[in-house]
Design a protein around this motif. Structure first.
Motif, PDB file in Angstrom:
ATOM      1  N   PHE A 134       3.324  10.596  -6.466  1.00 31.63           N
ATOM      2  CA  PHE A 134       4.386  11.053  -7.354  1.00 31.63           C
ATOM      3  C   PHE A 134       3.841  11.434  -8.727  1.00 31.63           C
ATOM      4  CE2 PHE A 134       8.098  10.477 -10.134  1.00 31.63           C
ATOM      5  CZ  PHE A 134       9.017  11.270  -9.465  1.00 31.63           C
ATOM      6  N   THR A 135       2.828  10.719  -9.201  1.00 32.84           N
ATOM      7  CA  THR A 135       2.319  10.955 -10.553  1.00 32.84           C
ATOM      8  C   THR A 135       1.212  12.008 -10.597  1.00 32.84           C
ATOM      9  OG1 THR A 135       0.790   9.082 -10.265  1.00 32.84           O
ATOM     10  CG2 THR A 135       2.898   8.643 -11.327  1.00 32.84           C
ATOM     11  N   VAL A 192       0.835  -1.202   0.000  1.00 28.71           N
ATOM     12  CA  VAL A 192       0.000   0.000   0.000  1.00 28.71           C
ATOM     13  C   VAL A 192       0.868   1.249   0.000  1.00 28.71           C
ATOM     14  CG1 VAL A 192      -1.651   1.336   1.370  1.00 28.71           C
ATOM     15  CG2 VAL A 192      -1.991  -1.109   1.060  1.00 28.71           C
ATOM     16  N   ALA A 193       1.992   1.220   0.721  1.00 24.81           N
ATOM     17  CA  ALA A 193       2.901   2.364   0.730  1.00 24.81           C
ATOM     18  C   ALA A 193       3.488   2.601  -0.657  1.00 24.81           C
ATOM     19  CB  ALA A 193       4.017   2.135   1.752  1.00 24.81           C
ATOM     20  N   LEU A 224       8.602   6.620   2.745  1.00 26.77           N
ATOM     21  CA  LEU A 224       8.581   6.415   1.299  1.00 26.77           C
ATOM     22  C   LEU A 224       7.535   7.303   0.640  1.00 26.77           C
ATOM     23  CD1 LEU A 224       9.391   4.852  -1.268  1.00 26.77           C
ATOM     24  CD2 LEU A 224       7.703   3.115  -0.629  1.00 26.77           C
ATOM     25  N   VAL A 225       6.356   7.382   1.213  1.00 26.63           N
ATOM     26  CA  VAL A 225       5.288   8.214   0.645  1.00 26.63           C
ATOM     27  C   VAL A 225       5.671   9.689   0.726  1.00 26.63           C
ATOM     28  CG1 VAL A 225       2.855   8.832   0.808  1.00 26.63           C
ATOM     29  CG2 VAL A 225       3.562   6.488   1.272  1.00 26.63           C
ATOM     30  N   VAL A 226       6.201  10.117   1.861  1.00 22.94           N
ATOM     31  CA  VAL A 226       6.597  11.524   2.027  1.00 22.94           C
ATOM     32  C   VAL A 226       7.716  11.889   1.057  1.00 22.94           C
ATOM     33  CG1 VAL A 226       7.605  13.191   3.625  1.00 22.94           C
ATOM     34  CG2 VAL A 226       5.845  11.602   4.428  1.00 22.94           C
ATOM     35  N   THR A 227       8.680  10.988   0.881  1.00 24.88           N
ATOM     36  CA  THR A 227       9.788  11.251  -0.042  1.00 24.88           C
ATOM     37  C   THR A 227       9.287  11.362  -1.478  1.00 24.88           C
ATOM     38  OG1 THR A 227      11.304  10.044   1.415  1.00 24.88           O
ATOM     39  CG2 THR A 227      12.008  10.412  -0.854  1.00 24.88           C
ATOM     40  N   ARG A 267       7.181   3.108   9.885  1.00 23.36           N
ATOM     41  CA  ARG A 267       7.678   4.469   9.638  1.00 23.36           C
ATOM     42  C   ARG A 267       8.421   4.559   8.310  1.00 23.36           C
ATOM     43  NH1 ARG A 267      10.122   6.378  15.553  1.00 23.36           N
ATOM     44  NH2 ARG A 267       8.126   6.305  16.700  1.00 23.36           N
ATOM     45  N   ALA A 268       9.103   3.484   7.952  1.00 21.74           N
ATOM     46  CA  ALA A 268       9.806   3.477   6.663  1.00 21.74           C
ATOM     47  C   ALA A 268       8.825   3.581   5.496  1.00 21.74           C
ATOM     48  CB  ALA A 268      10.645   2.202   6.540  1.00 21.74           C
TER      49      ALA A 268
END
Length: 266
Positions: free
Chosen positions: A29-30, A20-21, A240-243, A235-236
Motif C-alpha cells: 500500500f505504501t 505477514v499478510a 487482504l494483500v490484493v485489496t 485465502r483471506a
C-alpha cells in the motif's frame, strides 16, 4: 508492569489476519504512494487508512495517542517547507514581509507531509494490532525468514517498552541530583540530548548482550528449528494483500485522472 498484548481488539476482522499478510499489505500500500509527489494520492490513502481502522479493532483515540509524535513532526516539516522552500512558483497566497507563501510551495509541502503520514500510518496500525510472538512465528513459517532475524525482531519488540521506563528513571535520577532545566529552553534541549544519548548507550549495551546470548544458544548454527505455534496463510490473508494493492492503485489512478500526478522521478 509491561503490557505485551496488542492494543487492538483481538476479535476484529483484520486484526485476526496473519501478521505477514498485514505487513505485506502495508508495504504494498505504501510503496505505490512513493511514486508521486502530489497531495491527492496520499490524501486518498489516509482517508482509506482511517476508514478501515475500525476493522482492525483500533480506536481513533488510541491511534492519536500513538501517532502524536508523527503529527507533531508533520506540522514542523510543513511549516519549515512553507517558510524556507526554494521553489516559489505559482500565485502568491500570503505575503507578510519576508514570509512569502505561494501555491506551488504549499502544494509541494502538503504532498510531502501527506505522503509521510500515508506511509507511516499503515506501519503503526500493523504493529499496534500484531502480537510480537505471532509476528516472529509468521516470519519464520510464512516468510521463511531466518530464525535469528525473527527472534531478534521479537526481542526488539519486547524491549521497546523498557525505553520509556528507562527514560523516566534517568529523568527522575537527574532531578534527584538537582539537574533540572527549569524554564530555560536551551537547557531543556541540552538535557534532552544528554538523556537521549544515555538511553542510546544503554540500548546498544543491552542489544550486544542479547546478541551474544542468542549466539550462545545456537541461533547462528544453521540448524533447522521447529515452531510451537502454527501460523497459517489463508485465502483471506491473500485477499487482504490484493485489496491493499488495488486501493493503492486506485489512489494513484485518481491522481492521474485529476491531472495532479507528479512523478518522483522524471
Amino acid at each position: 508492569m509491561i503490557d505485551l498484548e496488542p492494543v487492538a481488539t483481538p476479535g476484529a476482522p483484520l486484526a485476526r489476519r496473519n501478521p505477514v499478510a498485514k505487513l505485506a499489505a502495508a508495504m504494498v500500500f505504501t510503496i505505490v504512494l512513493v511514486a508521486t509527489l502530489d497531495p491527492v494520492a496520499p490524501a486518498i490513502a489516509i482517508a482509506v487508512e482511517l476508514a478501515v481502522l475500525p476493522l482492525f479493532g483500533v480506536r481513533y483515540r488510541v491511534l492519536a495517542r500513538r501517532a502524536w509524535p508523527l503529527l507533531a513532526a508533520a506540522v514542523g516539516i510543513l511549516v519549515t517547507l512553507v517558510l524556507f522552500a526554494a521553489d516559489r512558483s505559482g500565485p502568491v497566497l500570503v505575503e507578510a514581509g519576508p514570509v512569502l507563501v505561494t501555491q506551488g510551495v504549499l502544494v509541494t509541502a502538503l504532498g510531502l507531509v501527506l505522503r509521510m503520514l500515508a506511509v507511516a500510518l499503515p506501519g503503526i496500525i500493523v504493529f499496534a494490532t500484531t502480537d510480537p510472538t505471532e509476528l516472529a512465528d509468521a516470519l519464520i513459517q510464512n516468510a521463511k525468514a531466518p530464525a535469528r532475524f525473527a527472534i531478534g525482531a521479537l526481542a526488539a519488540f519486547r524491549l521497546v517498552p523498557l525505553l520509556e521506563q528507562e527514560w523516566r528513571m534517568i529523568s527522575m535520577a537527574r532531578r534527584a541530583r538537582g539537574v533540572d532545566a527549569g524554564r530555560n529552553p536551551v537547557a531543556k534541549l541540552r538535557l534532552f540530548a544528554s538523556t537521549a544519548f544515555t538511553l542510546l548507550v544503554g540500548a546498544i549495551r543491552r542489544g550486544t548482550r542479547l546478541a551474544v546470548a542468542m549466539d550462545a544458544r545456537g541461533f547462528d548454527a544453521g540448524t533447522p528449528r521447529t515452531v510451537a505455534r502454527r501460523q497459517r496463510f489463508t485465502r483471506a490473508d491473500t485477499l487482504l494483500v490484493v485489496t491493499a494493492a488495488a486501493l493503492a492503485a486506485a489512489a494513484l489512478t485518481t491522481s492521474i485522472l485529476l491531472g495532479t500526478f507528479r512523478p518522483l522521478i522524471g
